[in-house]
Design an enzyme around this catalytic site. Structure first.
Site, PDB file in Angstrom:
ATOM      1  N   SER A 148      -9.427  15.526  -6.766  1.00  0.00           N
ATOM      2  CA  SER A 148      -8.993  14.228  -7.111  1.00  0.00           C
ATOM      3  C   SER A 148      -8.048  13.860  -6.849  1.00  0.00           C
ATOM      4  O   SER A 148      -7.464  12.799  -5.642  1.00  0.00           O
ATOM      5  CB  SER A 148      -9.992  14.415  -7.933  1.00  0.00           C
ATOM      6  OG  SER A 148      -9.490  13.103  -8.931  1.00  0.00           O
ATOM      7  N   ASP A 307      -9.054   6.968  -5.393  1.00  0.00           N
ATOM      8  CA  ASP A 307      -8.208   7.771  -5.286  1.00  0.00           C
ATOM      9  C   ASP A 307      -8.909   8.738  -3.670  1.00  0.00           C
ATOM     10  O   ASP A 307      -9.481   8.600  -3.373  1.00  0.00           O
ATOM     11  CB  ASP A 307      -8.338   8.465  -6.144  1.00  0.00           C
ATOM     12  CG  ASP A 307      -9.589   8.975  -6.863  1.00  0.00           C
ATOM     13  OD1 ASP A 307     -10.722   8.906  -5.991  1.00  0.00           O
ATOM     14  OD2 ASP A 307      -9.910  10.249  -7.325  1.00  0.00           O
ATOM     15  N   ASP A 311     -13.819   8.243  -6.440  1.00  0.00           N
ATOM     16  CA  ASP A 311     -14.233   8.806  -7.412  1.00  0.00           C
ATOM     17  C   ASP A 311     -13.768   7.129  -8.368  1.00  0.00           C
ATOM     18  O   ASP A 311     -14.477   7.489  -8.744  1.00  0.00           O
ATOM     19  CB  ASP A 311     -14.547   9.216  -8.096  1.00  0.00           C
ATOM     20  CG  ASP A 311     -13.339  10.629  -8.062  1.00  0.00           C
ATOM     21  OD1 ASP A 311     -13.035  10.638  -8.077  1.00  0.00           O
ATOM     22  OD2 ASP A 311     -13.681  11.576  -9.127  1.00  0.00           O
TER      23      ASP A 311
END
Length: 580
Positions: A148, A307, A311
């Site tokens: 992430s 990012d 997401d």
């Protein structure tokens, strides 16, 4: 050094097929007991969104062996399925981080050794596309290799269920238990890639999924006439922060009719070093430095960033003085929600049984907005899988129609053809919101102020306390135990009127009475104060942090900010007390 840790370390050093990079790392730590203890003294565990860790050698690191172990856990679960469900296979995607492609293929090779088919993307793709691919291809599960918004040293492994949401707790627990049974990481079988292709157990996908996703994304925006008339002239800057949103994000915006946006060139390069920002996190101002420079040059109304796995979405709005101010995740969610509900109402498509879903640590402004439009609100635990779970329940019961879901941590979902945070959908919608205010001669900043004047001034803040090292988990557990053993009756001289303990699923009122909470068990405490403010404390599921959340409301902006400042100061004092 603990003999067991030393033995495991020596076993790794003796492994003949160890990749050269890992061999060098193991040799380099030979005289560093602390480093060996950190790498081998614990194992990566599954949290709210899978496992995540520093890339390197060891049981407590992301490498091909720990990835294989996680994939083996999924394979063992699927071995217990009937033949039809097992044959549905697994969709696999990855982001641009170091090791991501290798980890994705190692996962497919482990699954293939069990006769399980994989559909793997030809190149980097975002989280929402993986969630969509699971649903589109009707696979039993999905794997996303990503860390992430973490720094470049990290990578991670996320498992998705057949509905496209993150794997539910029950199945996740089975996978974790199965993975632990495969304790000899070097004995896990991996099939040959060429053999898997010949046996049709490994299929490459890509543009076919892109097109199907974009076909659904066309339905995200509400007012096409507004976009045609105003959106085509809306000036904004978009950055994928060196990540997987660069291609699908650009195509989605163009397809929707937004023609006047610019990409941040340097950050459109998929680079695992993230050279323009050490923290590729759109909630940090430093990640916006280049976008702000470009925004000022072109007079952009808004700056949007996603990012690296696309997401999460962050944004900055142009203020009256021409400077840009970062919006919080709660502000972005609230302004999108307010627009979505009013636009649907104006178009006559707002259902009578509409509902939004948000996490218990997210702003109560959303509840107030939803109430204004006669839309219900459902609160869930932190973790987007709980929002996905509610969407599935709504579809099965037909009691509610999903309108919007979000978490304060910059994750939003507009349409449920995806069952996780979707920054691509969110980029399209936020651009439409900016166009709506531009059509009225306003900026998105003006729109925020208008919203506050209508509903009240809501302010929120999240404070994280980091606990690294082998004893980090114990320290975090001790903090939560201390809070339960010594209950707070007041906070910053304000009375606590109720305490929600999600570990025991009980709500304790001011008079001492207890009520049950209908939510899954979770190590979370939430305090409601006499002035309507709230404090929530929870250990992170993916990082060695305890998170403290605070939310306040007042009819005056200055009073709201003053109240927030008072509680933030009190939280820091509480942290100091708890960590003495």
């Amino acid at each position: 050094m603990d003999e067991k840790i030393k033995s495991i370390y020596e076993q790794w050093r003796a492994e003949e097929d160890m990749p050269a990079g890992l061999k060098r790392e193991l040799a380099a730590m030979a005289d560093d007991e602390d480093q060996i203890n950190d790498a081998f003294g614990a194992t990566l565990s599954f949290g709210t969104a899978g496992m995540r860790g520093i890339i390197g050698a060891g049981l407590n690191r992301m490498n091909i062996y720990t990835v294989r172990q996680a994939a083996e856990g999924l394979a063992m679960l699927m071995d217990q399925l009937d033949s039809a469900d097992k044959a549905r296979g697994v969709a696999i995607s990855f982001d641009p981080r170091y090791g991501s492609r290798e980890f994705a293929y190692n996962s497919a090779q482990v699954l293939g050794a069990h006769g399980i088919k994989s559909f793997i993307v030809d190149d980097i793709r975002p989280v929402p596309e993986l969630s969509f691919a699971v649903r589109h291809l009707h696979t039993y599960a999905g794997i996303m290799i990503t860390a992430s918004h973490n720094p470049k040293q990290y990578n991670g492994f996320k498992i998705y269920g057949e509905d496209g949401g993150q794997m539910p707790p029950k199945e996740s627990a089975i996978i974790t238990e199965s993975a632990h049974q495969a304790s000899d990481l070097f004995a896990i079988k991996v099939a040959d890639i060429h053999d898997l292709r010949k046996q049709h157990l490994l299929t490459i996908v890509g543009e076919d999924i892109d097109q199907a996703y974009l076909d659904e994304a066309k339905k995200v925006n509400i007012n096409e006439e507004l976009i045609q008339n105003v959106g085509k002239d809306l000036k904004f800057v978009y950055s994928p922060l060196h990540g997987a949103g660069k291609n699908i994000g650009r195509r989605a915006l163009s397809t929707a009719g937004f023609k006047n946006f610019e990409m941040v060139t340097e950050q459109t390069i998929a680079d695992p070093e993230f050279p323009t920002t050490p923290h590729p996190n759109p909630e940090y101002r430093e990640a916006f430095d280049l976008a702000i420079q470009q925004g000022k040059q072109v007079g952009a109304d808004i700056l949007i960033e996603t990012d690296p796995d696309a997401d999460r979405l962050g944004a900055a709005v142009r203020q009256p003085d021409g400077e840009y101010k970062l919006m919080t995740g709660n502000q972005i969610a609230s302004v999108m929600l307010n627009y979505i509900l009013q636009a649907k109402k104006a178009k006559g498509i707002l259902p009578d049984n509409g509902i939004i879903v948000k996490s218990i640590v997210s702003t109560e402004l959303a509840t107030k907005i939803a109430n204004h439009y006669n839309v219900d609100t459902k609160n869930v635990l932190t973790g987007f899988k709980y929002i996905a779970e509610q969407i599935k329940n709504f579809e099965e019961s037909h009691q509610h129609t999903f309108q919007f879901g979000f978490e304060e941590s910059y994750g939003y979902l507009i349409r449920p053809f995806v069952r996780d945070k979707d920054a691509i959908q969110s980029t399209m919608m936020l651009a439409e919101v900016a166009a709506y205010y531009k059509d009225r001669g306003m900026t998105l900043y003006d729109g925020l102020q208008e919203m506050y004047q209508q509903y009240g001034y809501f302010e929120e803040e999240t404070i994280s306390k980091l606990f690294e090292g082998l004893d980090g988990k114990q320290k975090m557990a001790a903090i939560m135990d201390s809070l339960r053993n010594d209950p707070m009756n007041e906070f910053a001289d304000t009375k606590v009127v109720s305490v929600e303990d999600f570990e025991t699923a009980t709500r304790t009122l001011e008079n001492g009475q207890n009520e049950s909470i209908d939510m899954p068990q979770s190590n979370v405490l939430k305090y409601w104060l006499a002035d309507g403010s709230w404090i929530t404390i929870r250990p992170s599921g993916t990082e060695p942090k305890v998170k403290f959340y605070v939310g306040v409301e007042d009819q005056s902006k200055d009073k709201s900010i003053a109240r927030l400042d008072k509680y933030v100061k009190a939280i820091y004092e509480l942290i100091a007390k708890l960590t003495e």
